[in-house]
Motif scaffolding. Structure first.
Motif, PDB file in Angstrom:
ATOM      1  N   ILE A  30       0.865  -1.165   0.000  1.00 35.29           N
ATOM      2  CA  ILE A  30       0.000   0.000   0.000  1.00 35.29           C
ATOM      3  C   ILE A  30       0.907   1.221   0.000  1.00 35.29           C
ATOM      4  O   ILE A  30       1.832   1.310   0.795  1.00 35.29           O
ATOM      5  N   ASP A  31       0.650   2.138  -0.924  1.00 34.08           N
ATOM      6  CA  ASP A  31       1.463   3.357  -0.964  1.00 34.08           C
ATOM      7  C   ASP A  31       0.593   4.568  -0.631  1.00 34.08           C
ATOM      8  O   ASP A  31      -0.599   4.438  -0.354  1.00 34.08           O
ATOM      9  N   THR A  32       1.189   5.742  -0.654  1.00 35.90           N
ATOM     10  CA  THR A  32       0.460   6.949  -0.268  1.00 35.90           C
ATOM     11  C   THR A  32      -0.653   7.296  -1.254  1.00 35.90           C
ATOM     12  O   THR A  32      -1.663   7.885  -0.858  1.00 35.90           O
ATOM     13  N   ALA A  33      -0.508   6.923  -2.521  1.00 36.66           N
ATOM     14  CA  ALA A  33      -1.584   7.174  -3.490  1.00 36.66           C
ATOM     15  C   ALA A  33      -2.789   6.281  -3.195  1.00 36.66           C
ATOM     16  O   ALA A  33      -3.936   6.724  -3.322  1.00 36.66           O
ATOM     17  N   HIS A  34      -2.556   5.023  -2.787  1.00 35.10           N
ATOM     18  CA  HIS A  34      -3.671   4.159  -2.365  1.00 35.10           C
ATOM     19  C   HIS A  34      -4.386   4.795  -1.175  1.00 35.10           C
ATOM     20  O   HIS A  34      -5.620   4.821  -1.116  1.00 35.10           O
ATOM     21  N   LEU A  35      -3.605   5.287  -0.219  1.00 31.10           N
ATOM     22  CA  LEU A  35      -4.193   5.902   0.972  1.00 31.10           C
ATOM     23  C   LEU A  35      -4.991   7.152   0.602  1.00 31.10           C
ATOM     24  O   LEU A  35      -6.112   7.351   1.095  1.00 31.10           O
ATOM     25  N   LEU A  36      -4.424   7.984  -0.250  1.00 35.63           N
ATOM     26  CA  LEU A  36      -5.118   9.202  -0.674  1.00 35.63           C
ATOM     27  C   LEU A  36      -6.455   8.860  -1.332  1.00 35.63           C
ATOM     28  O   LEU A  36      -7.502   9.432  -0.989  1.00 35.63           O
ATOM     29  N   HIS A  37      -6.437   7.932  -2.271  1.00 37.89           N
ATOM     30  CA  HIS A  37      -7.648   7.543  -2.984  1.00 37.89           C
ATOM     31  C   HIS A  37      -8.716   7.056  -2.004  1.00 37.89           C
ATOM     32  O   HIS A  37      -9.877   7.484  -2.046  1.00 37.89           O
ATOM     33  N   SER A  38      -8.318   6.195  -1.092  1.00 37.86           N
ATOM     34  CA  SER A  38      -9.276   5.624  -0.144  1.00 37.86           C
ATOM     35  C   SER A  38      -9.776   6.665   0.858  1.00 37.86           C
ATOM     36  O   SER A  38     -10.952   6.655   1.222  1.00 37.86           O
ATOM     37  N   LEU A  39      -8.905   7.554   1.303  1.00 38.44           N
ATOM     38  CA  LEU A  39      -9.347   8.626   2.203  1.00 38.44           C
ATOM     39  C   LEU A  39     -10.389   9.514   1.529  1.00 38.44           C
ATOM     40  O   LEU A  39     -11.379   9.906   2.154  1.00 38.44           O
ATOM     41  N   LEU A  40     -10.160   9.834   0.259  1.00 39.66           N
ATOM     42  CA  LEU A  40     -11.122  10.674  -0.464  1.00 39.66           C
ATOM     43  C   LEU A  40     -12.482   9.989  -0.568  1.00 39.66           C
ATOM     44  O   LEU A  40     -13.525  10.638  -0.490  1.00 39.66           O
ATOM     45  N   GLU A  41     -12.474   8.688  -0.739  1.00 35.48           N
ATOM     46  CA  GLU A  41     -13.734   7.957  -0.859  1.00 35.48           C
ATOM     47  C   GLU A  41     -14.429   7.774   0.487  1.00 35.48           C
ATOM     48  O   GLU A  41     -15.652   7.761   0.553  1.00 35.48           O
TER      49      GLU A  41
END
Length: 169
Positions: A30-41
């Protein structure tokens, strides 16, 4: 870390979604882009940190492209700025994402032991200019410095006061 008792509901849900996204995309970590995407959702407060609907739409569109080609150049490569000691890694997360999780916990602790909020994690994942989340934000025309400033200056407090008619800071 998904079941970490230090996390509020939204960031815990975002971590679980990020794990599913990484597996679906064929990524090892899991990278920071995965985290960003999921946080936005998952977190309306995180969405509130951004400059409205058009910016969010552009950003989400860019994140979706990751799974259909944009992120392919990241597969097989570890997200690491080279500035973090290897021992800070959290299993299953890139070194930057693991460090962001730890930093988010420190931010929450600084509020007197409060649970980690989604905005804590957002602030942590955009802190390193080498993070994939920062690259995605930049490509989606989000001013990362302005985003950091909004988070640090308590945009959610300002918006809550405005909603109660209390005006500016």
């Amino acid at each position: 870390m998904d079941d970490d008792h230090r996390l509020a509901v939204e960031p815990a849900a975002a971590l679980a979604a990020a794990r599913r996204r990484a597996v679906r995309d064929g990524d090892r970590q899991i990278d920071t882009a995965h985290l960003l995407h999921s946080l936005l959702e998952q977190d309306p407060q995180v969405r509130g940190a951004f400059d409205g609907g058009p910016q969010l739409a552009r950003l989400l569109g860019y994140l979706v492209q990751r799974s259909i080609g944009y992120g392919l150049r990241w597969q097989g490569a570890v997200e690491d700025s080279g500035t973090l000691p290897v021992v800070t890694a959290v299993e299953g997360f890139s070194p930057l994402a693991g460090a962001a999780l730890e930093d988010a916990c420190l931010r929450a602790a600084g509020r007197g032991g409060a649970l980690v909020r989604g905005v804590d994690l957002l602030a942590a994942i955009v802190a390193d200019p080498q993070a994939r989340a920062v690259e995605v934000l930049t490509r989606a025309a989000v001013d990362v410095h302005e985003l950091r400033a909004r988070i640090e200056h308590g945009f959610e407090e300002h918006e809550a006061r405005a909603g109660r008619g209390e005006g500016a800071y």
